[in-house]
Design an enzyme around this catalytic site. Structure first.
Site, PDB file in Angstrom:
ATOM      1  N   ILE A  88       0.789  -1.202   0.033  1.00  0.00           N
ATOM      2  CA  ILE A  88      -0.085  -0.145  -0.117  1.00  0.00           C
ATOM      3  C   ILE A  88       0.953   1.258   0.123  1.00  0.00           C
ATOM      4  O   ILE A  88       2.032   1.165   0.345  1.00  0.00           O
ATOM      5  CB  ILE A  88      -1.104   0.052   1.166  1.00  0.00           C
ATOM      6  CG1 ILE A  88      -0.228  -0.036   2.423  1.00  0.00           C
ATOM      7  CG2 ILE A  88      -1.959  -1.289   1.060  1.00  0.00           C
ATOM      8  CD1 ILE A  88      -1.210  -0.095   3.886  1.00  0.00           C
ATOM      9  N   ASP A  89       0.562   2.367  -0.546  1.00  0.00           N
ATOM     10  CA  ASP A  89       1.208   3.667  -0.639  1.00  0.00           C
ATOM     11  C   ASP A  89       1.538   4.065   0.684  1.00  0.00           C
ATOM     12  O   ASP A  89       1.217   3.740   1.676  1.00  0.00           O
ATOM     13  CB  ASP A  89       0.411   4.513  -1.228  1.00  0.00           C
ATOM     14  CG  ASP A  89      -0.014   4.263  -2.709  1.00  0.00           C
ATOM     15  OD1 ASP A  89       0.628   3.407  -3.514  1.00  0.00           O
ATOM     16  OD2 ASP A  89      -1.326   4.912  -3.206  1.00  0.00           O
ATOM     17  N   LYS A  90       2.909   4.789   0.560  1.00  0.00           N
ATOM     18  CA  LYS A  90       3.521   5.261   1.830  1.00  0.00           C
ATOM     19  C   LYS A  90       2.373   6.016   2.676  1.00  0.00           C
ATOM     20  O   LYS A  90       2.073   5.792   3.923  1.00  0.00           O
ATOM     21  CB  LYS A  90       4.674   6.378   1.406  1.00  0.00           C
ATOM     22  CG  LYS A  90       5.126   7.319   2.627  1.00  0.00           C
ATOM     23  CD  LYS A  90       6.240   8.203   1.820  1.00  0.00           C
ATOM     24  CE  LYS A  90       6.749   9.105   3.021  1.00  0.00           C
ATOM     25  NZ  LYS A  90       7.562  10.161   2.681  1.00  0.00           N
ATOM     26  N   THR A 150      -1.095   5.761   2.606  1.00  0.00           N
ATOM     27  CA  THR A 150      -2.001   5.236   2.858  1.00  0.00           C
ATOM     28  C   THR A 150      -1.685   4.147   4.067  1.00  0.00           C
ATOM     29  O   THR A 150      -0.527   3.666   4.364  1.00  0.00           O
ATOM     30  CB  THR A 150      -2.353   4.224   1.858  1.00  0.00           C
ATOM     31  OG1 THR A 150      -2.851   5.151   0.587  1.00  0.00           O
ATOM     32  CG2 THR A 150      -3.642   3.301   2.129  1.00  0.00           C
ATOM     33  N   ARG A 152      -7.234   5.437  -5.985  1.00  0.00           N
ATOM     34  CA  ARG A 152      -6.704   6.796  -6.159  1.00  0.00           C
ATOM     35  C   ARG A 152      -7.065   7.362  -7.543  1.00  0.00           C
ATOM     36  O   ARG A 152      -7.716   8.293  -7.730  1.00  0.00           O
ATOM     37  CB  ARG A 152      -5.237   7.453  -5.577  1.00  0.00           C
ATOM     38  CG  ARG A 152      -5.183   6.981  -4.065  1.00  0.00           C
ATOM     39  CD  ARG A 152      -3.605   7.035  -3.878  1.00  0.00           C
ATOM     40  NE  ARG A 152      -3.060   8.380  -4.137  1.00  0.00           N
ATOM     41  CZ  ARG A 152      -1.784   8.426  -3.822  1.00  0.00           C
ATOM     42  NH1 ARG A 152      -0.898   7.717  -3.979  1.00  0.00           N
ATOM     43  NH2 ARG A 152      -1.317   9.674  -4.248  1.00  0.00           N
TER      44      ARG A 152
END
Length: 339
Positions: free
Chosen positions: A141-143, A145, A261
Site C-alpha cells: 500500500i502507498d506510503k 495510505t 486513487r
C-alpha cells in the site's frame, strides 16, 4: 547446504520448472521462482544428471535432487521500528502500517521502511524467501495510505499468498473520503467512460491503468493499453448540506498501483488530501462548517485506509480475516465532517 529429493508424479507439465513447482514437497518451502533460479544455478539434477534448462521435458517417475543452500542474511538492514502486529505465526505476519511508512527500501528511501522493521522484529524466525532471510512482500500500500498488510516469513507462504493475490481471491476493503458524493442518481457519472452502477448503489469503475506518459510517478487511466483494473465503491456517509464529501467503502477486484486513487479521480471524486490526483478544492463553510473546511484543508495525505483483509492461510488452509480501525487523523477528519 541441504538436498531435497522427490519423484515426478504422473502426467507432469511439459516444462521442468513447472513440474518441479507442482511436485516439490511443501515442507521444502521452495517457490516456483526460487526453483527457477536453482535450475539456472545448476542445483537441480534429474536421474543423476544436472539440468539447467527450465524447458527440459521431464517424465513421470524421474528422480529429482535439488541442492539448496541455507538462507543468507539479507543486504537490507534491520531497524528497531515499532510495529502494530495484528497477527503472527511461523509463516506470515499481518501488520497495521501507519501512514508515512514506505513498504520496501528504494533508492530514495533506503531505510525506515516496513521491511527494515520486519527484519528486526522477525529475527531468526525468517526462514528465507528466495534464498535470503527477508520478509516476502506479496502486496503493498502507498506510503501515505494506512492499514493492513500480510507479509510472508517463509518461501512456501510467499508462494501460496502470491498465488491468492494473482487469482484475486484475497478480500481487501478500504475506507476513503472523497470530494463529492458518487451517487447513481448523478447523470454526470453515468456519462463517464468506464463507470457504471451495480445493485445497492455500488459504483463500478473498469479501465486499464498504466504509467502516465509524461510523469513517471503517476498512473493514468487508459482504454487501449495497460493493466486491467476494476474498483468498486459504495457510500457509507455523505457529509454537508448540500452534500459535498463522502465516506466510501472501496474494494478491489484487481490490485494495481494507486488504483483507488486514480479511479476515483477519473470519475470526478478524487480523495481528499491526495497530493497527486486530488488537487485542492474549495468547499463551502455553509455546507460543512468552518471546522469541516479546516479539517479538509489541513489533511495532509490521501484519505485512504486499508481497513480489512481476508485470505486463506497458506499452510493450514484456515480462512483468516482481520480489521484495523482508522488512525487518529482519519478519525478526526470524519468527525469534523460529521459535525
Amino acid at each position: 547446504m541441504t538436498t531435497v529429493t522427490f519423484q515426478i508424479a504422473p502426467n507432469p507439465p511439459p516444462r521442468l520448472d513447472k513440474a518441479l513447482g507442482r511436485d516439490v514437497p511443501d515442507e521444502a518451502a521452495l517457490s516456483r521462482s526460487r526453483l527457477s533460479k536453482l535450475i539456472a544455478d545448476g542445483a537441480v539434477s534429474i536421474d543423476g544428471r544436472v539440468i539447467t534448462d527450465p524447458r527440459y521435458r521431464v517424465t513421470e517417475g524421474a528422480a529429482v535432487a535439488v541442492t539448496v543452500s541455507v538462507a543468507e542474511e539479507s543486504h537490507i538492514g534491520a531497524e528497531d521500528i515499532p510495529l502494530d502486529v495484528v497477527f503472527e505465526d511461523d509463516d506470515l505476519i499481518v501488520v497495521n502500517k501507519p501512514a508515512g511508512m514506505v513498504v520496501h527500501p528504494a533508492p530514495g528511501t533506503p531505510g525506515g521502511t516496513l521491511v527494515n522493521a520486519l527484519i528486526h522484529h522477525c529475527g531468526e524466525s525468517l526462514s528465507g524467501v528466495g534464498g535470503l532471510k527477508r520478509p516476502g512482500i506479496v502486496h503493498r500500500i502507498d506510503k501515505d495510505t494506512s492499514g493492513l498488510l500480510v507479509v510472508a516469513k517463509s518461501d512456501r507462504a510467499h508462494h501460496h499468498l502470491a498465488d491468492q493475490f494473482a487469482a484475486h481471491t484475497v478480500q481487501r476493503r478500504y475506507l476513503a473520503v472523497c470530494y463529492g458524493v458518487p451517487d447513481a442518481n448523478d447523470p454526470r457519472l453515468r456519462g463517464i467512460k468506464g463507470t457504471s452502477f451495480e445493485a445497492g448503489n455500488t459504483l463500478r469503475i473498469q479501465t486499464f491503468l498504466g504509467r502516465h506518459k509524461t510523469d513517471r510517478q503517476r498512473q493514468a487511466v487508459s482504454f487501449t493499453a495497460g493493466r486491467h483494473a476494476v474498483t468498486r465503491a459504495r457510500i457509507l456517509s455523505a457529509y454537508g448540506d448540500p452534500s459535498c464529501a463522502a465516506l466510501l467503502e472501496c474494494w478491489l477486484e484487481t490490485g494495481r498501483t494507486h488504483q483507488i486513487r486514480v479511479h476515483m479521480a477519473h470519475c470526478g471524486h478524487a480523495l481528499i488530501g491526495d497530493p497527486v490526483y486530488g488537487g485542492r478544492r474549495k468547499l463551502s463553510p455553509k455546507a460543512i462548517g468552518e471546522r469541516g473546511v479546516a479539517a479538509v484543508t489541513e489533511f495532509s495525505r490521501q484519505a485512504l485506509h486499508a481497513a480489512s483483509l481476508g485470505f486463506t492461510h497458506p499452510v493450514t488452509g484456515e480462512n483468516l480475516s482481520f480489521e484495523a480501525p482508522v488512525p487518529d487523523d482519519f478519525h478526526d477528519l470524519m468527525r469534523a465532517l460529521e459535525e
